[in-house]
Design a protein around this motif. Structure first.
Motif, PDB file in Angstrom:
ATOM      1  N   LEU A  15       0.638  -1.022  -0.377  1.00 43.14           N
ATOM      2  CA  LEU A  15       0.080   0.042   0.005  1.00 43.14           C
ATOM      3  C   LEU A  15       1.069   1.033  -0.282  1.00 43.14           C
ATOM      4  O   LEU A  15       1.583   1.911   0.864  1.00 43.14           O
ATOM      5  N   ALA A  16       0.990   1.956  -1.100  1.00 42.87           N
ATOM      6  CA  ALA A  16       1.763   3.399  -0.742  1.00 42.87           C
ATOM      7  C   ALA A  16       0.713   4.350  -1.020  1.00 42.87           C
ATOM      8  O   ALA A  16      -0.125   4.344  -1.032  1.00 42.87           O
ATOM      9  N   VAL A  17       1.553   5.829  -0.348  1.00 40.53           N
ATOM     10  CA  VAL A  17       0.346   6.504   0.744  1.00 40.53           C
ATOM     11  C   VAL A  17       2.030   7.585   0.720  1.00 40.53           C
ATOM     12  O   VAL A  17       2.987   7.898   0.814  1.00 40.53           O
ATOM     13  N   GLY A  18       1.262   8.953   0.428  1.00 40.78           N
ATOM     14  CA  GLY A  18       1.800  10.264  -0.062  1.00 40.78           C
ATOM     15  C   GLY A  18       1.892  10.848   1.492  1.00 40.78           C
ATOM     16  O   GLY A  18       0.686  11.068   1.965  1.00 40.78           O
ATOM     17  N   MET A  19       3.161  12.110   1.144  1.00 39.17           N
ATOM     18  CA  MET A  19       2.726  12.386   1.938  1.00 39.17           C
ATOM     19  C   MET A  19       3.134  14.455   2.255  1.00 39.17           C
ATOM     20  O   MET A  19       4.663  13.977   1.746  1.00 39.17           O
ATOM     21  N   PHE A  20       3.078  14.675   2.401  1.00 41.78           N
ATOM     22  CA  PHE A  20       3.680  16.046   2.197  1.00 41.78           C
ATOM     23  C   PHE A  20       4.876  16.409   2.999  1.00 41.78           C
ATOM     24  O   PHE A  20       5.042  15.834   4.594  1.00 41.78           O
ATOM     25  N   GLU A  21       5.241  17.509   2.675  1.00 41.78           N
ATOM     26  CA  GLU A  21       6.386  17.247   3.079  1.00 41.78           C
ATOM     27  C   GLU A  21       6.000  18.803   4.443  1.00 41.78           C
ATOM     28  O   GLU A  21       5.473  19.179   4.487  1.00 41.78           O
ATOM     29  N   GLY A  22       7.233  18.365   5.466  1.00 39.31           N
ATOM     30  CA  GLY A  22       6.600  19.753   7.300  1.00 39.31           C
ATOM     31  C   GLY A  22       5.478  19.376   7.326  1.00 39.31           C
ATOM     32  O   GLY A  22       5.024  20.143   8.175  1.00 39.31           O
ATOM     33  N   VAL A  23       5.093  17.708   7.700  1.00 43.72           N
ATOM     34  CA  VAL A  23       4.184  17.608   8.487  1.00 43.72           C
ATOM     35  C   VAL A  23       4.235  17.558   9.495  1.00 43.72           C
ATOM     36  O   VAL A  23       5.172  16.879  10.038  1.00 43.72           O
ATOM     37  N   GLY A  24       3.731  18.359  10.718  1.00 47.81           N
ATOM     38  CA  GLY A  24       3.764  18.184  12.443  1.00 47.81           C
ATOM     39  C   GLY A  24       3.001  17.446  12.688  1.00 47.81           C
ATOM     40  O   GLY A  24       3.658  16.259  13.632  1.00 47.81           O
ATOM     41  N   GLU A  25       2.093  17.123  12.660  1.00 54.43           N
ATOM     42  CA  GLU A  25       1.253  16.516  13.225  1.00 54.43           C
ATOM     43  C   GLU A  25      -0.152  15.264  12.494  1.00 54.43           C
ATOM     44  O   GLU A  25      -0.614  16.101  11.330  1.00 54.43           O
ATOM     45  N   LEU A  26       0.714  14.070  12.377  1.00 54.05           N
ATOM     46  CA  LEU A  26      -0.363  13.430  11.686  1.00 54.05           C
ATOM     47  C   LEU A  26      -2.334  13.617  12.425  1.00 54.05           C
ATOM     48  O   LEU A  26      -2.836  13.923  12.288  1.00 54.05           O
ATOM     49  N   SER A  27      -2.703  13.227  10.431  1.00 53.73           N
ATOM     50  CA  SER A  27      -3.882  13.920  10.711  1.00 53.73           C
ATOM     51  C   SER A  27      -4.717  13.004  10.075  1.00 53.73           C
ATOM     52  O   SER A  27      -4.434  11.970   8.630  1.00 53.73           O
ATOM     53  N   GLY A  28      -6.005  13.016  10.053  1.00 51.65           N
ATOM     54  CA  GLY A  28      -7.262  11.736   9.507  1.00 51.65           C
ATOM     55  C   GLY A  28      -6.284  10.885   8.642  1.00 51.65           C
ATOM     56  O   GLY A  28      -6.559   9.535   9.555  1.00 51.65           O
ATOM     57  N   ALA A  29      -6.072  10.256   7.644  1.00 50.83           N
ATOM     58  CA  ALA A  29      -6.219   8.575   7.162  1.00 50.83           C
ATOM     59  C   ALA A  29      -4.944   8.223   7.346  1.00 50.83           C
ATOM     60  O   ALA A  29      -4.040   7.144   7.659  1.00 50.83           O
ATOM     61  N   LEU A  30      -3.806   9.425   7.628  1.00 55.60           N
ATOM     62  CA  LEU A  30      -1.931   9.564   7.835  1.00 55.60           C
ATOM     63  C   LEU A  30      -2.495   9.090   9.591  1.00 55.60           C
ATOM     64  O   LEU A  30      -1.563   7.513   9.802  1.00 55.60           O
TER      65      LEU A  30
END
Length: 82
Positions: A15-30
């Motif tokens: 399962l591949a999941v994209g994530m933006f740079e600089g995410v401070g706190e995980l939210s939602g699906a992540l």
């Protein structure tokens, strides 16, 4: 919290999941994936082993926490660049 619908109905090797740079706190699906993976994603972020920079990747073995055998985090770079 109930499992993500995609992880409840989809099983496969990866399962591949994209994530933006600089995410401070995980939210939602992540955040939900992280909870299912016992904090493995947050741990990578806290240790600085994954930052979400463009084309950066991190492969996590799910060890049964998800129907997928592996979770691939893919860095998307800065959200402002989209």
């Amino acid at each position: 919290m109930r499992p993500l619908e995609i992880t409840a109905v989809w099983a496969g090797p990866l399962l591949a999941v994209g994530m933006f740079e600089g995410v401070g706190e995980l939210s939602g699906a992540l955040a939900q994936l992280d909870q299912q993976m016992d904090g493995a994603i947050a741990g990578l972020l806290a240790e600085g082993d994954f930052r979400g920079k463009a084309n950066e990747t991190a492969l996590l073995y799910t060890r049964g926490a998800l129907p997928a055998q592996c979770l691939l985090l893919v860095g998307l770079g800065k959200q402002d660049d989209y």
